[in-house]
Motif scaffolding. Structure first.
Motif, mmCIF file in Angstrom:
data_model
loop_
_atom_site.group_PDB
_atom_site.id
_atom_site.type_symbol
_atom_site.label_atom_id
_atom_site.label_comp_id
_atom_site.label_asym_id
_atom_site.label_seq_id
_atom_site.Cartn_x
_atom_site.Cartn_y
_atom_site.Cartn_z
ATOM 1 N N GLN A 100 0.745 -1.216 0.205
ATOM 2 C CA GLN A 100 -0.066 0.131 0.022
ATOM 3 C C GLN A 100 0.950 1.269 0.042
ATOM 4 O O GLN A 100 0.163 2.337 -0.251
ATOM 5 N N ASP A 101 2.077 1.180 0.179
ATOM 6 C CA ASP A 101 2.954 2.206 0.348
ATOM 7 C C ASP A 101 3.621 2.510 -1.068
ATOM 8 O O ASP A 101 4.079 1.569 -1.652
ATOM 9 N N PRO A 102 3.571 3.836 -1.706
ATOM 10 C CA PRO A 102 4.156 3.938 -2.947
ATOM 11 C C PRO A 102 5.593 3.662 -3.049
ATOM 12 O O PRO A 102 6.107 3.502 -4.059
ATOM 13 N N ALA A 103 6.207 3.983 -2.077
ATOM 14 C CA ALA A 103 7.785 3.913 -2.288
ATOM 15 C C ALA A 103 8.341 2.544 -2.746
ATOM 16 O O ALA A 103 9.213 2.890 -3.669
ATOM 17 N N PRO A 104 8.018 1.307 -2.197
ATOM 18 C CA PRO A 104 8.563 0.071 -2.879
ATOM 19 C C PRO A 104 7.986 0.136 -4.413
ATOM 20 O O PRO A 104 8.954 -0.392 -5.144
ATOM 21 N N TRP A 105 7.020 0.473 -4.960
ATOM 22 C CA TRP A 105 6.635 0.293 -6.205
ATOM 23 C C TRP A 105 7.610 1.498 -6.965
ATOM 24 O O TRP A 105 8.213 1.045 -8.133
ATOM 25 N N VAL A 106 7.717 2.596 -6.280
ATOM 26 C CA VAL A 106 8.561 3.540 -7.071
ATOM 27 C C VAL A 106 10.049 2.903 -7.561
ATOM 28 O O VAL A 106 10.703 2.952 -8.409
ATOM 29 N N ILE A 107 10.610 2.066 -6.247
ATOM 30 C CA ILE A 107 11.983 1.776 -6.249
ATOM 31 C C ILE A 107 12.108 0.716 -7.192
ATOM 32 O O ILE A 107 13.047 0.678 -8.050
ATOM 33 N N VAL A 108 11.514 -0.280 -7.324
ATOM 34 C CA VAL A 108 11.249 -1.222 -8.291
ATOM 35 C C VAL A 108 10.996 -0.771 -9.848
ATOM 36 O O VAL A 108 11.940 -1.322 -10.746
ATOM 37 N N ALA A 109 9.884 0.024 -9.873
ATOM 38 C CA ALA A 109 9.951 0.319 -11.179
ATOM 39 C C ALA A 109 11.005 1.179 -11.841
ATOM 40 O O ALA A 109 11.324 1.065 -12.903
ATOM 41 N N GLU A 110 11.643 1.989 -10.934
ATOM 42 C CA GLU A 110 12.763 2.899 -11.417
ATOM 43 C C GLU A 110 14.142 2.041 -11.472
ATOM 44 O O GLU A 110 14.801 2.170 -12.570
ATOM 45 N N ALA A 111 14.106 0.679 -10.857
ATOM 46 C CA ALA A 111 15.375 -0.061 -11.372
ATOM 47 C C ALA A 111 15.177 -0.925 -12.398
ATOM 48 O O ALA A 111 15.942 -0.821 -13.225
ATOM 49 N N LEU A 112 13.814 -1.203 -12.719
ATOM 50 C CA LEU A 112 13.530 -1.805 -14.001
ATOM 51 C C LEU A 112 13.898 -0.799 -15.167
ATOM 52 O O LEU A 112 14.475 -0.991 -16.292
ATOM 53 N N GLU A 113 13.441 0.309 -15.132
ATOM 54 C CA GLU A 113 13.624 1.609 -16.163
ATOM 55 C C GLU A 113 15.166 1.761 -16.168
ATOM 56 O O GLU A 113 15.496 2.015 -17.389
ATOM 57 N N SER A 114 15.864 2.016 -15.174
ATOM 58 C CA SER A 114 17.303 2.185 -15.412
ATOM 59 C C SER A 114 18.094 1.229 -16.136
ATOM 60 O O SER A 114 19.156 1.435 -16.648
ATOM 61 N N HIS A 115 17.508 0.147 -16.179
ATOM 62 C CA HIS A 115 18.271 -1.204 -16.747
ATOM 63 C C HIS A 115 17.377 -1.554 -18.337
ATOM 64 O O HIS A 115 17.541 -2.452 -18.642
ATOM 65 N N ASP A 116 16.763 -0.445 -18.792
ATOM 66 C CA ASP A 116 15.996 -0.537 -19.912
ATOM 67 C C ASP A 116 15.233 -1.545 -20.266
ATOM 68 O O ASP A 116 14.579 -2.087 -21.155
ATOM 69 N N GLU A 117 14.521 -1.915 -19.032
ATOM 70 C CA GLU A 117 13.200 -2.943 -19.134
ATOM 71 C C GLU A 117 12.035 -1.867 -19.191
ATOM 72 O O GLU A 117 11.203 -2.128 -18.039
ATOM 73 N N LEU A 118 11.993 -1.432 -20.135
ATOM 74 C CA LEU A 118 10.855 -0.168 -20.241
ATOM 75 C C LEU A 118 9.346 -0.967 -20.257
ATOM 76 O O LEU A 118 8.822 -0.317 -19.548
ATOM 77 N N GLU A 119 9.047 -2.053 -20.793
ATOM 78 C CA GLU A 119 7.690 -2.494 -20.720
ATOM 79 C C GLU A 119 7.472 -3.107 -19.263
ATOM 80 O O GLU A 119 6.509 -2.707 -18.763
ATOM 81 N N ALA A 120 8.593 -3.736 -18.468
ATOM 82 C CA ALA A 120 8.263 -4.464 -17.427
ATOM 83 C C ALA A 120 8.151 -3.058 -16.321
ATOM 84 O O ALA A 120 7.344 -2.857 -15.325
ATOM 85 N N ALA A 121 8.932 -1.872 -16.653
ATOM 86 C CA ALA A 121 8.773 -0.602 -15.745
ATOM 87 C C ALA A 121 7.148 -0.048 -15.965
ATOM 88 O O ALA A 121 6.758 0.403 -14.941
ATOM 89 N N HIS A 122 6.950 -0.109 -17.219
ATOM 90 C CA HIS A 122 5.552 0.664 -17.532
ATOM 91 C C HIS A 122 4.386 -0.337 -16.827
ATOM 92 O O HIS A 122 3.302 0.193 -16.265
ATOM 93 N N GLU A 123 4.772 -1.840 -16.795
ATOM 94 C CA GLU A 123 3.690 -2.446 -16.149
ATOM 95 C C GLU A 123 3.486 -2.211 -14.836
ATOM 96 O O GLU A 123 2.379 -2.063 -14.289
ATOM 97 N N THR A 124 4.684 -2.222 -14.103
ATOM 98 C CA THR A 124 5.016 -1.882 -12.719
ATOM 99 C C THR A 124 4.261 -0.584 -12.328
ATOM 100 O O THR A 124 3.339 -0.418 -11.396
ATOM 101 N N TYR A 125 4.796 0.490 -12.905
ATOM 102 C CA TYR A 125 4.039 1.722 -12.819
ATOM 103 C C TYR A 125 2.428 1.796 -12.994
ATOM 104 O O TYR A 125 1.984 2.270 -12.245
ATOM 105 N N THR A 126 2.193 1.176 -14.029
ATOM 106 C CA THR A 126 0.815 1.096 -14.072
ATOM 107 C C THR A 126 -0.235 0.269 -13.084
ATOM 108 O O THR A 126 -1.241 0.905 -12.533
ATOM 109 N N GLU A 127 0.562 -0.824 -12.745
ATOM 110 C CA GLU A 127 -0.206 -1.651 -11.488
ATOM 111 C C GLU A 127 -0.240 -0.889 -10.299
ATOM 112 O O GLU A 127 -1.444 -0.813 -9.730
ATOM 113 N N ALA A 128 0.836 -0.206 -10.146
ATOM 114 C CA ALA A 128 1.028 0.689 -8.792
ATOM 115 C C ALA A 128 -0.026 1.886 -8.729
ATOM 116 O O ALA A 128 -0.991 1.889 -8.010
ATOM 117 N N VAL A 129 -0.185 2.677 -9.968
ATOM 118 C CA VAL A 129 -1.352 3.742 -9.905
ATOM 119 C C VAL A 129 -2.589 3.066 -9.816
ATOM 120 O O VAL A 129 -3.553 3.971 -9.227
#
Length: 338
Positions: A100-129
């Motif tokens: 329920q806390d947004p912080a873990p979602w932000v950390i894992v999504a940014e980790a995926l994004e920083s390693h060019d896993e854009l589709e996975a990052a998008h799925e993670t951000y979308t699931e969180a919001v």
């Protein structure tokens, strides 16, 4: 000392050691202090030692306030020094837990994004919001990075705007739009020989820097002190003079909620609640060379707890348990008349 201070101005290794020593003195604050220590170690380049601090917290017998955040930080750190498979497994675990806390979602999504896993990052951000912001009238400040991160990734993927992107635009307060800030072609303008393009890019970079500074400069919460029923009973039995401050536990809880609502209605940002314990309060009073029966120490104690990272944001997010510890959802407990 702030973990974001540039490495050339801070001995991050020494600061991490200081925070570890402080955690030994204040075990009730060990989680917040050791997370800051791990951040300093990451900045110093000692990522393996940072991982040992995350493992130390996760293997502790004490209940963590935010175990999902610790796991997310551990995964992000592991990936940075070559442990990709383990990091991915932890990230999947965090997503499955749906915190329920947004912080873990932000950390894992940014980790995926920083390693060019854009589709996975998008799925993670979308699931969180979807999980945290559906039917929420006003996105809490802590959820803004989810909206901005999702917007950024969608621009890189070439996706068209949707309702969540529109919401991100609404909460974005800088003079340069998110579309400009997240333009995938910006990197090319840095190599341009056109002065107008370079000037425009400098303005965008300044706007981004302003956003980061604003996030980093947020003050400690304006914190209200909360005593659980058992702690308040012990406090009043030991220091009866404080009964004028706390006539009954029910009155105490109602006073907290009304005070926070008054502060919110007056425009005070970043409100929070800190939970006190009698041993911690007595130790604080001793450090101030004062008696715990002195009621003027109570707000100072609350501020000290907030400064040590003990504040919980108010109001709780939709569907989250009430801050009072009743176990009921906030909207059905102290938030029922909000």
């Amino acid at each position: 000392m702030r973990p974001d201070t540039p490495a050339e101005n801070v001995d991050h290794t020494a600061e991490a050691a200081r925070l570890e020593r402080t955690a030994g003195l204040y075990p009730e604050d060990a989680e917040a202090l050791l997370l800051r220590a791990a951040a300093h170690l990451e900045l110093s380049g000692d990522r393996p030692t940072a991982s040992t601090l995350y493992d130390r917290l996760l293997s502790s017998t004490a209940d963590l306030d935010n175990p999902h955040l610790v796991r997310a930080l551990k995964a992000s750190n592991l990936w940075e020094y070559g442990h990709e498979a383990e990091a991915r497994a932890i990230i999947e675990g965090v997503r499955s837990a749906s915190p329920q806390d947004p912080a873990p979602w932000v950390i894992v999504a940014e980790a995926l994004e920083s390693h060019d896993e854009l589709e996975a990052a998008h799925e993670t951000y979308t699931e969180a919001v979807h999980r945290l912001l559906t039917d929420v009238p006003e996105p809490p400040y802590a959820t803004h990075p989810l909206l901005f991160g999702r917007h950024r990734v969608r621009r890189m993927l070439g996706e068209s705007h949707d309702e969540w992107d529109a919401l991100a635009d609404t909460v974005h307060s800088l003079p340069i739009t998110l579309d400009e800030l997240h333009d995938p072609k910006r990197v090319w303008s840095l190599g341009s020989e056109n002065p107008a393009e370079l000037e425009a890019e400098i303005l965008r970079l300044r706007a981004e820097l302003g956003a980061y500074r604003e996030a980093l400069s947020r003050p400690f919460p304006v914190a209200i002190l909360h005593w659980p029923a058992t702690e308040l009973t012990e406090l009043l039995e030991t220091y009866p003079s404080l009964s004028t401050e706390y006539p009954t536990h029910e009155t105490h809880l109602a006073t907290i909620e009304s005070a926070l609502r008054e502060l919110a209605s007056s425009g005070t940002p970043n409100l929070g609640i800190v939970t006190g314990t009698v041993p911690s309060y007595e130790a604080f009073a001793a450090s101030e060379l004062s008696s715990p029966s002195d009621a003027t120490l109570l707000p100072q104690y609350a501020t000290t707890l907030a400064a040590r990272g003990r504040a919980v944001a108010w109001p709780p997010q939709q569907g989250a348990p009430c801050w009072c510890g009743s176990g009921r959802v906030y909207g059905e407990c102290h938030g029922s008349t909000a």
